[in-house]
Design an enzyme around this catalytic site. Sequence first.
Site, PDB file in Angstrom:
ATOM      1  N   ALA A  31      37.596  29.490  49.824  1.00  0.00           N
ATOM      2  CA  ALA A  31      38.822  28.702  49.981  1.00  0.00           C
ATOM      3  C   ALA A  31      39.345  28.321  48.600  1.00  0.00           C
ATOM      4  CB  ALA A  31      38.522  27.458  50.800  1.00  0.00           C
ATOM      5  N   LYS A  82      52.924  41.068  47.122  1.00  0.00           N
ATOM      6  CA  LYS A  82      53.896  42.176  47.153  1.00  0.00           C
ATOM      7  C   LYS A  82      53.604  43.126  48.329  1.00  0.00           C
ATOM      8  CE  LYS A  82      53.222  45.803  44.167  1.00  0.00           C
ATOM      9  NZ  LYS A  82      53.293  47.134  44.707  1.00  0.00           N
ATOM     10  N   CYS A 108      49.439  42.198  43.630  1.00  0.00           N
ATOM     11  CA  CYS A 108      49.213  43.103  44.765  1.00  0.00           C
ATOM     12  C   CYS A 108      49.376  42.443  46.130  1.00  0.00           C
ATOM     13  CB  CYS A 108      47.832  43.720  44.648  1.00  0.00           C
ATOM     14  SG  CYS A 108      47.557  44.500  43.061  1.00  0.00           S
ATOM     15  N   VAL A 152      47.126  50.435  36.484  1.00  0.00           N
ATOM     16  CA  VAL A 152      46.409  51.480  37.226  1.00  0.00           C
ATOM     17  C   VAL A 152      46.325  52.763  36.406  1.00  0.00           C
ATOM     18  CG1 VAL A 152      46.434  52.898  39.323  1.00  0.00           C
ATOM     19  CG2 VAL A 152      47.111  50.499  39.441  1.00  0.00           C
ATOM     20  N   GLU A 168      44.512  53.407  45.008  1.00  0.00           N
ATOM     21  CA  GLU A 168      43.521  52.756  44.145  1.00  0.00           C
ATOM     22  C   GLU A 168      43.071  51.456  44.798  1.00  0.00           C
ATOM     23  OE1 GLU A 168      44.133  49.793  42.457  1.00  0.00           O
ATOM     24  OE2 GLU A 168      46.243  49.539  42.950  1.00  0.00           O
ATOM     25  N   PHE A 169      41.808  51.115  44.545  1.00  0.00           N
ATOM     26  CA  PHE A 169      41.265  49.854  45.054  1.00  0.00           C
ATOM     27  C   PHE A 169      40.689  49.042  43.894  1.00  0.00           C
ATOM     28  CE2 PHE A 169      40.863  53.008  48.516  1.00  0.00           C
ATOM     29  CZ  PHE A 169      41.705  52.415  49.452  1.00  0.00           C
TER      30      PHE A 169
HETATM   31  C1  UGA Z   1      43.427  43.315  44.935  1.00  0.00           C
HETATM   32  C2  UGA Z   1      42.342  44.017  45.768  1.00  0.00           C
HETATM   33  O1  UGA Z   1      41.166  43.217  45.795  1.00  0.00           O
HETATM   34  C3  UGA Z   1      42.016  45.392  45.197  1.00  0.00           C
HETATM   35  O2  UGA Z   1      41.081  46.057  46.046  1.00  0.00           O
HETATM   36  C4  UGA Z   1      43.308  46.217  45.116  1.00  0.00           C
HETATM   37  O3  UGA Z   1      43.091  47.497  44.549  1.00  0.00           O
HETATM   38  C5  UGA Z   1      44.309  45.469  44.255  1.00  0.00           C
HETATM   39  O4  UGA Z   1      44.571  44.176  44.848  1.00  0.00           O
HETATM   40  C6  UGA Z   1      45.582  46.298  44.216  1.00  0.00           C
HETATM   41  O5  UGA Z   1      46.225  46.468  45.249  1.00  0.00           O
HETATM   42  O6  UGA Z   1      45.871  46.894  43.172  1.00  0.00           O
HETATM   43  P1  UGA Z   1      43.438  41.910  42.642  1.00  0.00           P
HETATM   44  O7  UGA Z   1      44.859  41.577  42.994  1.00  0.00           O
HETATM   45  O8  UGA Z   1      43.116  42.360  41.269  1.00  0.00           O
HETATM   46  O9  UGA Z   1      42.881  43.062  43.643  1.00  0.00           O
HETATM   47  O10 UGA Z   1      42.571  40.593  42.873  1.00  0.00           O
HETATM   48  P2  UGA Z   1      41.571  40.032  43.972  1.00  0.00           P
HETATM   49  O11 UGA Z   1      40.239  39.908  43.379  1.00  0.00           O
HETATM   50  O12 UGA Z   1      41.677  40.759  45.240  1.00  0.00           O
HETATM   51  O13 UGA Z   1      42.150  38.550  44.171  1.00  0.00           O
HETATM   52  C7  UGA Z   1      43.460  38.330  44.675  1.00  0.00           C
HETATM   53  C8  UGA Z   1      43.726  36.856  44.848  1.00  0.00           C
HETATM   54  O14 UGA Z   1      42.949  36.324  45.915  1.00  0.00           O
HETATM   55  C9  UGA Z   1      43.384  35.999  43.618  1.00  0.00           C
HETATM   56  O15 UGA Z   1      44.401  35.035  43.430  1.00  0.00           O
HETATM   57  C10 UGA Z   1      42.074  35.344  43.992  1.00  0.00           C
HETATM   58  O16 UGA Z   1      41.850  34.112  43.347  1.00  0.00           O
HETATM   59  C11 UGA Z   1      42.277  35.151  45.494  1.00  0.00           C
HETATM   60  N1  UGA Z   1      41.011  35.018  46.246  1.00  0.00           N
HETATM   61  C12 UGA Z   1      40.154  36.070  46.330  1.00  0.00           C
HETATM   62  C13 UGA Z   1      40.732  33.834  46.923  1.00  0.00           C
HETATM   63  O17 UGA Z   1      41.513  32.864  46.884  1.00  0.00           O
HETATM   64  N2  UGA Z   1      39.583  33.758  47.664  1.00  0.00           N
HETATM   65  C14 UGA Z   1      38.712  34.788  47.748  1.00  0.00           C
HETATM   66  O18 UGA Z   1      37.687  34.643  48.454  1.00  0.00           O
HETATM   67  C15 UGA Z   1      39.003  35.974  47.069  1.00  0.00           C
END
Ligand code: UGA
Length: 438
Positions: A258, A269, A266, A11, A154-155
């Site tokens: 799915a 945790k 993130c 971040v 942050e997002f």
């Molecule tokens: C996530 C959030 O999307 C961000 O908005 C946030 O800022 C970040 O956490 C954080 O707290 O710092 P991130 O962990 O980088 O971001 O990844 P994501 O794209 O959200 O994916 C997370 C997990 O969900 C991955 O394992 C992904 O494969 C899984 N996922 C995501 C699915 O299994 N299905 C989906 O439809 C979307």
Amino acid sequence: MNISIIGTGYVGLVTGACLASQGNNVLCCDLDSAKISDLQKGILPIYEPGLPELVTRLTDSGNLSFTCEMSETVRHSTVLFITVNTPTLENNICDLGNVLEVIKGIADHMASYKIIVHKSTVPVGTGRKAGDILKALLAEQGKDLEFDMVSNPEFLREGSAVNDFLSPERIVIGTACEKAAAFMMEIYKKQRRNGVPMLLTGLETAEMIKYASNAFLAMKISYINEIANICELCGADAVEVAIGMGLDKRIGCKFLSAGPGFGGSCFPKDLRALSGLGKSYGYDTGLIDCITETNRRQKRRMVQKIAAAVGSLKDSTITFLGISFKPDTDDIRESPSLAIIRDILDKNARIRIYDPKALDNLKRQFPGLPVTYCDNAYTACEGSDCVVLATEWNEFACLDFKRLKSIVSKPVFLDLRNVYSPEEVKAYGFHYEGVGRK
Ligand code: UGA
């Protein structure tokens, strides 16, 4: 504007580089001198598309610099961003040790008014608590100085963090102070000019928005995974079900893919921390805990799927395409592939792995893991009894199935990310299974 960033993790680096790219003069600080020395040479500790180019360009232009000196960092600017690591402990309590260390450092070196912005995901109430601690420390040192606390969650998503920072869907600013809010408005003036909505709210509310957002997204994933599992039993197609659901704007189509369950640094945790937070007030966080439990079961279900597809895992050769928790990152933290691989290894299967970016991290973090590391997808599939597409990297979206068929031992393809249509893969003579579809 001069801006200081304390903590050069994921971040901190993205925030620092992006703010520097918008014309600010950013100084990033970290206690880890080896990391700072690497950053000064343009060597980044993480893989994030677009970030190395940005860091190199801005370091060269002088807009971005790195230091280990807290005194210099505190002196450098009025606005200090805290972006340090906040791990969740065994008892689901968020470890604020790093944040409190930074507060102490700020107190020691503060000589004028400061705005302290915390971007790290921290339990609701941390901003206020950190402010109280800083006030007490300043009083102890006989310093009569003013400061304001701001929460600016942050997002950022790994893999698209630079774009997420520069063109976010919203910016949340939590503070009770108008002066601090005005500074934050100035920092984000480019995003505001581009029409990005800004929500000005209280400290605690901003902190909660972050947890509530991540938990909601995780809930969507666990929900669609549960629906997918029922689809498999009753013959429906989860990919089409998700499209049908998503057409309702109240539901939306995003985060309804799915798969093998969510991972990363993130969601798991933050769910644990949110659960811990609720319980610390004696509240039963049933729904939150259920999201985590459904995710745990999803990974186990993937192991059962693989076992069923090969007959017996013992002495079978299973290929994993993808080990990072999602594409476009080398991050393997809480990666579903990793949990599945460990379970399969316990059942005495042989594992061959290829990932475009994350193999070095896997070797470093799990040096003794008895798996075969491969240089490309095809080498990984040689002699395989089952190919598991575990992470949807782009390069796995156009596999040459004719070639694959000629090198595998058994033509079994488990597409845990529903990248392919079942007919397409079956046409090459493969046994195909996705998640939630026949
Ligand atoms: C996530 C959030 O999307 C961000 O908005 C946030 O800022 C970040 O956490 C954080 O707290 O710092 P991130 O962990 O980088 O971001 O990844 P994501 O794209 O959200 O994916 C997370 C997990 O969900 C991955 O394992 C992904 O494969 C899984 N996922 C995501 C699915 O299994 N299905 C989906 O439809 C979307």
